[in-house]
Motif scaffolding. Structure first.
Motif, mmCIF file in Angstrom:
data_model
loop_
_atom_site.group_PDB
_atom_site.id
_atom_site.type_symbol
_atom_site.label_atom_id
_atom_site.label_comp_id
_atom_site.label_asym_id
_atom_site.label_seq_id
_atom_site.Cartn_x
_atom_site.Cartn_y
_atom_site.Cartn_z
ATOM 1 N N ASP A 193 0.823 -1.216 0.000
ATOM 2 C CA ASP A 193 0.000 0.000 0.000
ATOM 3 C C ASP A 193 0.850 1.256 0.000
ATOM 4 O O ASP A 193 0.653 2.166 -0.798
ATOM 5 C CB ASP A 193 -0.918 0.019 1.230
ATOM 6 N N ASP A 194 1.792 1.250 0.921
ATOM 7 C CA ASP A 194 2.618 2.463 0.964
ATOM 8 C C ASP A 194 3.875 2.175 0.142
ATOM 9 O O ASP A 194 4.754 1.433 0.546
ATOM 10 C CB ASP A 194 2.879 2.807 2.446
ATOM 11 N N TRP A 195 3.897 2.692 -1.087
ATOM 12 C CA TRP A 195 4.946 2.342 -2.080
ATOM 13 C C TRP A 195 6.246 3.061 -1.739
ATOM 14 O O TRP A 195 6.472 4.210 -2.127
ATOM 15 C CB TRP A 195 4.448 2.708 -3.485
ATOM 16 N N SER A 196 7.096 2.368 -0.948
ATOM 17 C CA SER A 196 8.361 2.995 -0.524
ATOM 18 C C SER A 196 9.450 1.930 -0.547
ATOM 19 O O SER A 196 9.155 0.733 -0.596
ATOM 20 C CB SER A 196 8.224 3.524 0.905
ATOM 21 N N ASP A 197 10.691 2.360 -0.476
ATOM 22 C CA ASP A 197 11.820 1.415 -0.485
ATOM 23 C C ASP A 197 11.608 0.314 0.553
ATOM 24 O O ASP A 197 11.742 -0.878 0.257
ATOM 25 C CB ASP A 197 13.142 2.134 -0.139
ATOM 26 N N GLU A 198 11.259 0.755 1.765
ATOM 27 C CA GLU A 198 11.138 -0.204 2.870
ATOM 28 C C GLU A 198 10.053 -1.235 2.603
ATOM 29 O O GLU A 198 10.272 -2.436 2.756
ATOM 30 C CB GLU A 198 10.841 0.539 4.189
ATOM 31 N N SER A 199 8.875 -0.760 2.213
ATOM 32 C CA SER A 199 7.749 -1.690 2.014
ATOM 33 C C SER A 199 8.031 -2.623 0.839
ATOM 34 O O SER A 199 7.665 -3.801 0.867
ATOM 35 C CB SER A 199 6.452 -0.940 1.721
ATOM 36 N N ILE A 200 8.653 -2.088 -0.205
ATOM 37 C CA ILE A 200 8.950 -2.940 -1.371
ATOM 38 C C ILE A 200 9.929 -4.037 -0.960
ATOM 39 O O ILE A 200 9.752 -5.222 -1.270
ATOM 40 C CB ILE A 200 9.517 -2.085 -2.526
ATOM 41 N N LYS A 201 10.931 -3.625 -0.201
ATOM 42 C CA LYS A 201 11.923 -4.599 0.244
ATOM 43 C C LYS A 201 11.259 -5.695 1.085
ATOM 44 O O LYS A 201 11.490 -6.887 0.875
ATOM 45 C CB LYS A 201 12.998 -3.871 1.072
ATOM 46 N N SER A 202 10.394 -5.293 2.039
ATOM 47 C CA SER A 202 9.819 -6.359 2.857
ATOM 48 C C SER A 202 8.852 -7.223 2.063
ATOM 49 O O SER A 202 8.753 -8.426 2.323
ATOM 50 C CB SER A 202 9.178 -5.860 4.161
ATOM 51 N N ALA A 203 8.185 -6.653 1.063
ATOM 52 C CA ALA A 203 7.277 -7.480 0.246
ATOM 53 C C ALA A 203 8.077 -8.537 -0.528
ATOM 54 O O ALA A 203 7.686 -9.698 -0.600
ATOM 55 C CB ALA A 203 6.490 -6.593 -0.710
ATOM 56 N N ILE A 204 9.206 -8.128 -1.094
ATOM 57 C CA ILE A 204 10.016 -9.099 -1.865
ATOM 58 C C ILE A 204 10.550 -10.172 -0.902
ATOM 59 O O ILE A 204 10.549 -11.371 -1.207
ATOM 60 C CB ILE A 204 11.174 -8.404 -2.611
ATOM 61 N N HIS A 205 10.951 -9.703 0.257
ATOM 62 C CA HIS A 205 11.482 -10.618 1.273
ATOM 63 C C HIS A 205 10.421 -11.662 1.641
ATOM 64 O O HIS A 205 10.681 -12.877 1.645
ATOM 65 C CB HIS A 205 11.868 -9.790 2.505
ATOM 66 N N ALA A 206 9.233 -11.160 1.884
ATOM 67 C CA ALA A 206 8.142 -12.074 2.297
ATOM 68 C C ALA A 206 7.812 -13.054 1.176
ATOM 69 O O ALA A 206 7.584 -14.248 1.420
ATOM 70 C CB ALA A 206 6.919 -11.257 2.684
#
Ligand code: GLU
Length: 452
Positions: free
Chosen positions: A385-398
């Protein structure tokens, strides 16, 4: 006495890096000492103004920021600054020598009586050079006879057609323009005893001389205008920053007392002096120049970077007013050595259709389980939802975790799917800049491409 230096190019049609370095050293020396930098055009051989020949030189100097305090377009107390317009002044100086019997006519030419004594150049860089011009000129090698023959040592200062030779006008102008320091290429060192003899004849103390060792190719040969990096114009066209080129040119023959290699113009102005000039010839190194430029790119103010890079983006078909461009520039400057490298690095974010690199696609397509990887990647990212470096990184990680894989195994497919190749700026910030829709669409389009 306030410092006055000059750059005295002949209108050759181009600004060579050797000439530009001479201009830079004169400019820096004048600025360092709070003096005046004069630009004088030595165009007596070209008969009339050679605007084309001069145009590129002036353009190059302006691009480098080596502004002149007196000279063409600026004026000054010693105007005119084109030698082709100074005939009367030269005639006056010649008349003075004539009245003192220091010149005489010889077959329509005017010759200067070279005194039979030694003149010593006390050069600030090359040391002292003593020559008796009378002795030196009394013999010349005759190629046909293959032996020395007697010759007239007296220097022709005016040709039978009325034009003056370089040595004469050079000295007269240095006197008239009040030049205190002559900083020029070492190829002029052998001319300097002649210049000293003329200063002496005019009863004027000569300036201080500093002859800069030459700038050669890596293999020690003379740099010609065809060699890579020889002409300032190439730097303008190929996306170099003027201060980086100045920085590199400063280092081609001068070094600071510490190991510092990257200098702003202010640093250089503060630190440059004749005692830092090397005594040996320098070797031009294009790779090093690229490196210096890359370092300057990294340090440039964002707004200055945008202004400098905009034309290169425009030329690549990228709208320089795109609101994402400042972000793109930050990513590109980490890897670029030139402004012209920057559009290519971030282009995937700014185009509708990607050019996929066939090898990169094949490499990813052959991976086992790639369809699952891409599908997990696509759904994880579309859920952010919140399109940011951090969220993208954790989504790929997950997503990677979900398939029992390491995050690294997801990065290459993601890069190729979204950017079309295996290299480029850091992936996650690129994805952030690209925006969620584009990223998710590219991943699903890529999945179809390689599986369908
Ligand atoms: N016109 C000369 C040249 O282009 C300059 C000589 C000098 O700087 O005194 O080499």
């Amino acid at each position: 006495m306030p410092v006055r230096t000059r750059f005295a190019p002949s209108p050759t049609g181009f600004l060579h890096i050797g000439g530009a370095r001479t201009a830079l050293y004169n400019w820096l020396f004048a600025r360092h000492h709070g003096g005046t930098f004069v630009l004088r055009v030595e165009d007596t051989d070209t008969a009339r103004h050679n605007e084309e020949g001069l145009g590129k030189i002036l353009e190059g100097l302006r691009w480098l920021g080596l502004t002149w305090d007196e000279g063409p377009g600026v004026g000054g107390d010693a105007a005119p600054y084109y030698q082709s317009e100074r005939q009367e002044i030269y005639d006056r100086y010649l008349a003075k020598l004539q009245s003192e019997d220091k010149v005489y006519e010889d077959d329509g030419a005017m010759r200067f009586r070279v005194p039979d004594r030694t003149f010593t150049v006390e050069d600030q860089i090359c040391g002292s050079v003593s020559v008796n011009l009378h002795e030196q000129g009394s013999n010349r090698w005759d190629a046909e006879l293959k032996q020395d023959v007697e010759s007239n040592p007296d220097l022709v200062v005016r040709r039978p057609d009325g034009s003056y030779i370089f040595h004469f006008v050079n000295v007269v102008d240095d006197i008239e323009m009040g030049i205190t320091h002559v900083i020029r290429g070492e190829d002029h060192l052998s001319n300097t005893p002649k210049h000293l003899a003329l200063f002496d004849a005019f009863g004027v103390a000569p300036p201080i001389y500093a002859h800069i060792p030459l700038n050669l190719n890596q293999d020690g040969t003379k740099m010609s205008k065809r060699d890579q990096g020889a002409l300032i114009h190439e730097y303008i066209e190929n996306g170099f920053l003027p201060d980086a080129v100045n920085n590199y040119m400063a280092m081609l023959g001068w070094s600071s007392k510490d190991d510092q290699e990257i200098f702003s113009m202010e640093d250089l102005q503060g630190r440059f002096d004749l005692d830092g000039i090397n005594r040996s010839n320098s070797k031009f190194d294009y790779e090093k120049c690229l490196w210096v430029n890359g370092e300057h790119l990294k340090r440039l103010e964002p707004s200055a970077l945008l202004a400098a890079a905009a034309p290169f983006f425009e030329a690549s078909g990228i709208d320089p007013t795109d609101p994402r461009l400042p972000q793109g520039l930050e990513l590109a400057r980490e890897r670029a050595q030139r402004l012209s490298d920057m559009p290519g690095l971030v282009k995937p974010a700014f185009v509708k259709e990607l050019d996929y690199d066939a090898d990169a696609v094949a490499k990813v397509a052959s991976r086992e389980g790639i369809a699952e990887v891409l599908s997990a990647l696509g759904s994880a990212l579309s859920g952010v939802d919140d399109w940011s470096d951090e969220s993208i990184k954790s989504a790929i990680h997950a997503a990677a975790d979900g398939l029992g894989q390491k995050m690294g195994a997801f990065m290459l497919p993601c890069r190729v799917a979204t950017m079309g190749g295996t290299s480029g700026p850091d992936l996650v910030p690129m994805l952030t800049m690209m925006g969620k829709d584009l990223v998710v669409n590219r991943i699903s389009g890529f999945a179809q491409r390689i599986t369908g």
